[in-house]
Write an enzyme that holds these catalytic residues in place. Structure first.
Site, PDB file in Angstrom:
ATOM      1  CD  GLU A  52      41.280  59.913 -62.717  1.00  0.00           C
ATOM      2  OE1 GLU A  52      40.687  60.077 -61.626  1.00  0.00           O
ATOM      3  OE2 GLU A  52      41.420  58.806 -63.248  1.00  0.00           O
ATOM      4  CE  LYS A  82      39.198  62.273 -53.643  1.00  0.00           C
ATOM      5  NZ  LYS A  82      38.976  62.996 -54.899  1.00  0.00           N
ATOM      6  N   GLY A 116      40.510  53.811 -57.753  1.00  0.00           N
ATOM      7  CA  GLY A 116      39.592  52.734 -58.117  1.00  0.00           C
ATOM      8  C   GLY A 116      38.339  52.686 -57.275  1.00  0.00           C
ATOM      9  NE  ARG A 127      47.080  53.531 -61.906  1.00  0.00           N
ATOM     10  CZ  ARG A 127      45.862  53.653 -62.405  1.00  0.00           C
ATOM     11  NH1 ARG A 127      45.660  53.489 -63.710  1.00  0.00           N
ATOM     12  NH2 ARG A 127      44.832  53.965 -61.649  1.00  0.00           N
ATOM     13  CE  LYS A 163      42.491  59.981 -54.300  1.00  0.00           C
ATOM     14  NZ  LYS A 163      43.307  58.760 -54.221  1.00  0.00           N
TER      15      LYS A 163
END
Length: 647
Positions: free
Chosen positions: A275, A158, A164, A292, A116
């Site tokens: 996202e 995060k 998930g 993925r 990230k």
């Protein structure tokens, strides 16, 4: 040319890949851990290989063992599915080193976008909008706390690796920061082997919008439109849909073009998802890229007509797609509901059990991507998702109506699931209006609680129970039959009923002065059809407890019911004291936060139990002193066992 594919995954995604491979005439190899030997994927491929028993590191995450199987069986390519090794660059490189194609992007793209921090640095260079935050290498607790203060609370901690919802915490005040940071780092390290985190400004009432990408084998990049993924619990998606409701055409075009720009900027290949976090004003910011196939890919397939797994394989083959961006159209509306083995009314705690029956007679068209069959047991070693239920309609209203009907058809009898909870979400006025955000479930928690049962609901449930339990008609209808009073526990509420007559053929009873007559039209040990006041309804029943507690599905109802025998003397399910602290699910004692003699307030954390790859904090039910602790850190425990006593 790819002629044989090994699917390095389990459950429904393994079956999903096998389905497309069969369509394309490609041979398949499935792998399975010993505790998965009974699942469908363990026998669905052309060749099925056991990984043996042990921890995940010895089975589905055992890279060397999987590569060895590929070499032994002359496998051309590996499809990683999602989760497990799907975004592991070392695994990808090991495949390449052994001339085995990895069906996914190049390892450089996985490494870049899988972190990230590095991904956000790259996005900044590409001119992609980013949320304010700290993405640096300094992971010192004091430094991270200072950065959080600089950004301004609330902030989001995060994990830099994985996703998930694992390793993620919202922190509203500075005094909460260090505890939240410790929990996030532990969870991230346990799930991904990397405890590093980043910190971002937390946006209130954000929408989670993602764009599906697929890039072919010769450098062309395509978007397959957006998905709305804002309905989440514990940062994991519950309901997804496409198109996203209440989004302007201008924003839709802009966000899809931004996603394609990212794919071009990193020279991407294969399927991936960008996202975004979107504010109320439709401003959007890059969140992360999943390199993925996504769990929710079916809603895109249903609205565009493209098989995304097939496109993945063609891209890995180096093929050029035979279509243009203009050829890709959205048609109608699709919704996906994730069916989890969990109890939403008990803080979404994981559940287990044996699946006695997955589906009843279907009353509407739907797609069910499921990795289980009737009779399978649910393991607590894996994610609690049992299946994905997808419906399509000409518009959103029709699609949601179909989903409500489909949820009535998909039972997963014998296991407590979130099925009924999903139906509550679907009929919530804000959801129906398309006014959703990622805090929807938390903010609407009270309105999403189950409604109190009506007398008619009790009557339907008890009548079904009695018909299932009754024997063939003998002398029960003669003039000597005496009415009786019985008591039942239904969803932990006691209900008294007067029964005038009952047999396998009909039931006559009274609740709170109102009489009900039910006639049996169809009877089988597990499923019946009853008629009341000219209306027919189906009921299914499943034994879920040794104390003769039954799970009964009656039309729109799902109840747990047991009869109170006279000899029982008590209607309580337990004789535990107020200070008895039980394990709410099977799992492992990860951390004990108190010691004998410690004083605790009601709501204080006492233990952390790890189950289904998530941490669950067990809190004190009352103020008092820790009198006994019955387990040690690392112990495995069953659901319902006594963990400690508070006096």
């Amino acid at each position: 040319m790819i002629n044989k594919i090994l699917i390095a995954n389990r459950g429904e995604i393994a079956l999903r890949v096998i389905k497309t491979c069969k369509k394309l005439g490609i041979k398949t190899v499935s792998i399975y851990a010993a505790d998965d030997a009974h699942l469908p994927h363990a026998s669905a491929a052309d060749e099925c290989i056991s990984l043996g028993s042990g921890a995940l590191s010895e089975t589905y995450l055992n890279q060397d063992k999987i590569i060895s199987i590929c070499k032994k069986l002359n496998v051309d390519a590996i499809h990683p599915g999602y989760g497990f090794l799907s975004e592991n660059t070392k695994f990808c490189k090991k495949g390449e080193d052994n001339q085995i194609t990895f069906i996914g992007p190049h390892p450089e793209a996985i490494e870049l976008m899988g972190d990230k921090i590095t991904s956000k640095i790259k996005m900044e260079k590409l001119g992609i909008p980013l949320i304010p935050g700290y993405h640096g290498d300094n992971q010192d607790e004091k430094h991270l706390e200072a950065e959080a203060v600089k950004i301004g609370f609330p902030v989001l901690i995060k994990a830099t690796a994985g996703g998930g919802g694992k390793g993620m915490r919202i922190v509203h005040e500075e005094k909460e920061f260090r505890d939240a940071l410790g929990g996030a780092k532990r969870e991230a390290l346990n799930a991904f082997g990397n405890g590093d985190v980043l910190i971002e400004k937390y946006i209130n009432q954000p929408r989670h919008i993602e764009v599906q990408l697929v890039s072919d084998g010769v450098g062309n990049h395509f978007h397959f439109f957006e998905r709305e993924c804002s309905i989440q619990r514990r940062y994991q998606k519950v309901v997804e849909e496409s198109p996203a409701p209440n989004m302007s055409p201008e924003t839709k075009k802009k966000i899809c073009q931004t996603a394609v720009k990212i794919a071009q900027g990193i020279n991407y290949i294969g399927a991936g998802t960008i996202e975004f976090i979107m504010g109320a004003d439709e401003s959007f910011y890059f969140l992360e890229m999943n390199t993925r196939l996504q769990v929710e890919h079916p809603v895109t397939e249903m609205t565009t007509g493209y098989d995304l797994v097939e496109l993945q394989i063609k891209a890995a083959n180096g093929e050029k797609f035979d279509f243009s961006q203009e050829d890709i159209k959205q048609t109608g509306h699709a919704v996906e509901c994730r069916i989890y083995a969990e109890d939403p009314d008990q803080d979404f705690l994981p559940t287990n059990g044996n699946i006695q029956k997955i589906e009843s007679f279907p009353k509407v068209d739907y797609r069910l991507d499921c990795g289980y069959r009737d009779g399978n047991a649910i393991s607590t070693n894996y994610d609690p998702m049992l299946a994905k239920l997808i419906t399509w309609g000409e518009d959103r209203e029709e699609c949601l109506e179909k989903m409500d009907l489909a949820l009535g058809d998909v039972l997963f009898g014998g296991v407590k699931t979130n099925r009924d909870y999903l139906r509550r979400i679907l009929i919530h006025p804000s959801f129906v209006a398309g006014n959703v955000h990622t805090h929807f479930i938390a903010e609407q928690s009270e309105k999403l609680r189950p409604k109190a049962l009506l007398d008619m609901d009790y009557a339907f449930s008890i009548a079904s129970y009695l018909v299932f339990k009754s024997k063939l008609t003998q002398n029960v209808w003669d003039k000597n039959f005496q009415k009786m009073t019985k008591k039942f526990i239904i969803n932990e509420e006691e209900q008294e009923v007067i029964i005038y007559n009952y047999s396998r053929e009909k039931v006559e009873l009274e609740i709170n002065g109102e009489k009900y007559l039910f006639r049996t039209l169809v009877w089988s040990p597990q499923s019946i059809i009853l008629e009341h006041a000219g209306i027919q309804f189906e009921a299914n029943r499943f034994l879920i407890s040794p104390n003769e507690t039954y799970q009964i599905f009656v039309s729109h109802l799902e109840v747990e019911i047991r009869e109170i025998k006279k000899a029982m003397g008590s209607t309580l399910t337990s004789h535990l004291t107020e200070g008895s602290l039980q394990s709410p699910m099977p799992g492992k004692i990860f951390k004990i936060l108190c010691k004998i003699g410690d004083q605790v307030e009601k709501g204080d954390p006492v233990m952390i139990v790890e189950a289904m790859k998530m941490e669950h904090t067990i809190k004190a039910p009352k103020e008092g002193s820790i009198a006994e602790i019955f387990f040690n850190e690392g112990d495995q425990v069953q659901g319902g066992v006594l963990l400690c006593e508070i006096e």
